[in-house]
Design a protein around this motif. Structure first.
Motif, PDB file in Angstrom:
ATOM      1  N   PRO A  14      -0.777 -27.250  -4.264  1.00 22.90           N
ATOM      2  CA  PRO A  14      -2.024 -26.581  -3.883  1.00 22.90           C
ATOM      3  C   PRO A  14      -2.496 -26.927  -2.472  1.00 22.90           C
ATOM      4  O   PRO A  14      -3.048 -26.079  -1.779  1.00 22.90           O
ATOM      5  CB  PRO A  14      -3.028 -27.053  -4.935  1.00 22.90           C
ATOM      6  N   VAL A  15      -2.277 -28.174  -2.029  1.00 22.24           N
ATOM      7  CA  VAL A  15      -2.700 -28.559  -0.669  1.00 22.24           C
ATOM      8  C   VAL A  15      -1.981 -27.703   0.364  1.00 22.24           C
ATOM      9  O   VAL A  15      -2.586 -27.211   1.315  1.00 22.24           O
ATOM     10  CB  VAL A  15      -2.450 -30.068  -0.401  1.00 22.24           C
ATOM     11  N   ASP A  16      -0.672 -27.486   0.169  1.00 23.68           N
ATOM     12  CA  ASP A  16       0.091 -26.649   1.107  1.00 23.68           C
ATOM     13  C   ASP A  16      -0.472 -25.240   1.163  1.00 23.68           C
ATOM     14  O   ASP A  16      -0.572 -24.630   2.230  1.00 23.68           O
ATOM     15  CB  ASP A  16       1.572 -26.589   0.712  1.00 23.68           C
ATOM     16  N   ARG A  17      -0.824 -24.687   0.027  1.00 26.82           N
ATOM     17  CA  ARG A  17      -1.357 -23.317  -0.018  1.00 26.82           C
ATOM     18  C   ARG A  17      -2.677 -23.222   0.743  1.00 26.82           C
ATOM     19  O   ARG A  17      -2.872 -22.320   1.559  1.00 26.82           O
ATOM     20  CB  ARG A  17      -1.561 -22.876  -1.470  1.00 26.82           C
ATOM     21  N   LEU A  18      -3.588 -24.156   0.451  1.00 29.36           N
ATOM     22  CA  LEU A  18      -4.893 -24.131   1.117  1.00 29.36           C
ATOM     23  C   LEU A  18      -4.763 -24.425   2.610  1.00 29.36           C
ATOM     24  O   LEU A  18      -5.437 -23.806   3.434  1.00 29.36           O
ATOM     25  CB  LEU A  18      -5.847 -25.119   0.442  1.00 29.36           C
ATOM     26  N   MET A  19      -3.873 -25.356   2.949  1.00 33.98           N
ATOM     27  CA  MET A  19      -3.651 -25.673   4.368  1.00 33.98           C
ATOM     28  C   MET A  19      -3.114 -24.455   5.109  1.00 33.98           C
ATOM     29  O   MET A  19      -3.442 -24.238   6.276  1.00 33.98           O
ATOM     30  CB  MET A  19      -2.667 -26.836   4.513  1.00 33.98           C
ATOM     31  N   GLY A  20      -2.284 -23.643   4.449  1.00 32.23           N
ATOM     32  CA  GLY A  20      -1.743 -22.442   5.081  1.00 32.23           C
ATOM     33  C   GLY A  20      -2.854 -21.531   5.577  1.00 32.23           C
ATOM     34  O   GLY A  20      -2.828 -21.062   6.721  1.00 32.23           O
TER      35      GLY A  20
ATOM     36  N   ASN B 137      -9.243 -37.160   4.194  1.00 34.85           N
ATOM     37  CA  ASN B 137      -9.697 -36.925   5.566  1.00 34.85           C
ATOM     38  C   ASN B 137      -9.028 -35.708   6.225  1.00 34.85           C
ATOM     39  O   ASN B 137      -8.819 -35.688   7.432  1.00 34.85           O
ATOM     40  CB  ASN B 137      -9.490 -38.188   6.422  1.00 34.85           C
ATOM     41  N   ILE B 138      -8.689 -34.703   5.413  1.00 37.03           N
ATOM     42  CA  ILE B 138      -8.101 -33.461   5.944  1.00 37.03           C
ATOM     43  C   ILE B 138      -9.210 -32.458   6.230  1.00 37.03           C
ATOM     44  O   ILE B 138      -9.138 -31.707   7.203  1.00 37.03           O
ATOM     45  CB  ILE B 138      -7.077 -32.872   4.945  1.00 37.03           C
TER      46      ILE B 138
ATOM     47  N   THR C   2      -4.958 -17.769  -2.335  1.00 38.58           N
ATOM     48  CA  THR C   2      -3.780 -18.624  -2.478  1.00 38.58           C
ATOM     49  C   THR C   2      -3.146 -18.568  -3.867  1.00 38.58           C
ATOM     50  O   THR C   2      -2.162 -19.273  -4.120  1.00 38.58           O
ATOM     51  CB  THR C   2      -4.157 -20.092  -2.155  1.00 38.58           C
ATOM     52  N   GLY C   3      -3.712 -17.766  -4.757  1.00 37.54           N
ATOM     53  CA  GLY C   3      -3.144 -17.644  -6.094  1.00 37.54           C
ATOM     54  C   GLY C   3      -3.417 -18.852  -6.985  1.00 37.54           C
ATOM     55  O   GLY C   3      -2.745 -19.055  -7.990  1.00 37.54           O
ATOM     56  N   LEU C   4      -4.417 -19.640  -6.611  1.00 36.64           N
ATOM     57  CA  LEU C   4      -4.796 -20.805  -7.420  1.00 36.64           C
ATOM     58  C   LEU C   4      -5.967 -20.436  -8.321  1.00 36.64           C
ATOM     59  O   LEU C   4      -6.721 -19.516  -8.019  1.00 36.64           O
ATOM     60  CB  LEU C   4      -5.224 -21.964  -6.513  1.00 36.64           C
ATOM     61  N   CYS C   5      -6.134 -21.159  -9.417  1.00 36.71           N
ATOM     62  CA  CYS C   5      -7.358 -20.975 -10.197  1.00 36.71           C
ATOM     63  C   CYS C   5      -8.465 -21.722  -9.442  1.00 36.71           C
ATOM     64  O   CYS C   5      -8.201 -22.664  -8.692  1.00 36.71           O
ATOM     65  CB  CYS C   5      -7.209 -21.450 -11.629  1.00 36.71           C
ATOM     66  N   VAL C   6      -9.700 -21.304  -9.626  1.00 35.77           N
ATOM     67  CA  VAL C   6     -10.798 -21.864  -8.836  1.00 35.77           C
ATOM     68  C   VAL C   6     -10.976 -23.363  -9.093  1.00 35.77           C
ATOM     69  O   VAL C   6     -11.285 -24.128  -8.174  1.00 35.77           O
ATOM     70  CB  VAL C   6     -12.112 -21.069  -9.050  1.00 35.77           C
TER      71      VAL C   6
ATOM     72  N   ARG D  91     -10.737 -28.936  -7.042  1.00 43.02           N
ATOM     73  CA  ARG D  91     -10.164 -30.290  -7.134  1.00 43.02           C
ATOM     74  C   ARG D  91      -9.363 -30.627  -5.873  1.00 43.02           C
ATOM     75  O   ARG D  91      -9.437 -31.735  -5.346  1.00 43.02           O
ATOM     76  CB  ARG D  91      -9.256 -30.399  -8.359  1.00 43.02           C
ATOM     77  N   THR D  92      -8.575 -29.662  -5.407  1.00 44.89           N
ATOM     78  CA  THR D  92      -7.708 -29.900  -4.248  1.00 44.89           C
ATOM     79  C   THR D  92      -8.531 -30.101  -2.988  1.00 44.89           C
ATOM     80  O   THR D  92      -8.210 -30.969  -2.158  1.00 44.89           O
ATOM     81  CB  THR D  92      -6.722 -28.721  -4.070  1.00 44.89           C
TER      82      THR D  92
END
Length: 198
Positions: free
Chosen positions: A133-139, A187-188, A169-173, A178-179
């Motif tokens: 999920p971090v990769d998706r949101l970072m994208g 610290n991202i 990103t195709g994630l559930c909310v 959480r991500t």
């Protein structure tokens, strides 16, 4: 701005007002108009059979909506819905192509805009294929921040809600929330008044 409002106006464009939740066009409809946002935000989305929303893109002032399909003469593969109060310039397809013939230099601007959308789609397909999920949101965040002059950490306010980020990103909310909390802990991102800064 893809095409100046003055040129669109001289070609016969009309201003259409849309309320939040109102459709600009529906999936399956034939593209009959060139649309360019003057004010507001618009989402391009689909819904799965179980009703889950997948947002393909969120567009705002100066961006055009679905113009590549005018060249293909194919039906829209997505819905276009106003997120906020929107003012949109609408120019009929025949007048759009007459305008391009009259101002051939506009072809380059239209091609650049469509190339930008394609680039965004490639980035999102690549990032959304990740199981992390971090990769998706970072994208999404890296792509959006790439257009900003200020590059320092936490200088860019993400213009989307957590629900919109999840849908993009195709994630559930719940996973997105959480991500984002995990990203804050690492610290991202920074959270200020419930807004996300990257």
């Amino acid at each position: 701005m893809v095409i100046s409002e003055k040129i669109l106006d001289s070609a016969g464009a009309e201003i259409k007002e849309y309320s939040p939740g109102e459709f600009i066009f529906h999936e399956g409809a034939r593209p009959l108009y060139y649309y360019q946002i003057i004010k507001g935000k618009v989402k391009l989305n689909n819904r799965s059979e179980d009703g889950k929303e997948f947002i393909q893109n969120i567009l705002s002032e100066g961006q055009s909506i679905g113009d590549s399909l005018l060249f293909l003469d194919r039906s829209y593969p997505m819905d276009s819905i106003a997120i906020t109060e929107c003012s949109v310039l609408r120019l009929c397809k025949n007048n759009f192509f007459s305008m391009l013939r009259l101002y051939p230099n506009l072809y380059l601007d239209v091609c650049k805009a469509m190339s930008g959308y394609l680039y965004y789609q490639y980035i999102m397909m690549q990032k959304n294929s990740s199981t992390h999920p971090v990769d998706r949101l970072m994208g999404v965040m890296v792509y959006l921040k790439s257009f900003q002059k200020e590059k320092t950490p936490f200088s860019f306010k993400i213009p989307f809600t957590r629900q919109q980020l999840a849908s993009l990103t195709g994630l559930c909310v719940e996973t997105a929330i959480r991500t984002i909390k995990l990203m804050e802990k690492n610290n991202i991102v920074e959270i200020r008044n419930r807004k996300i800064f990257f």
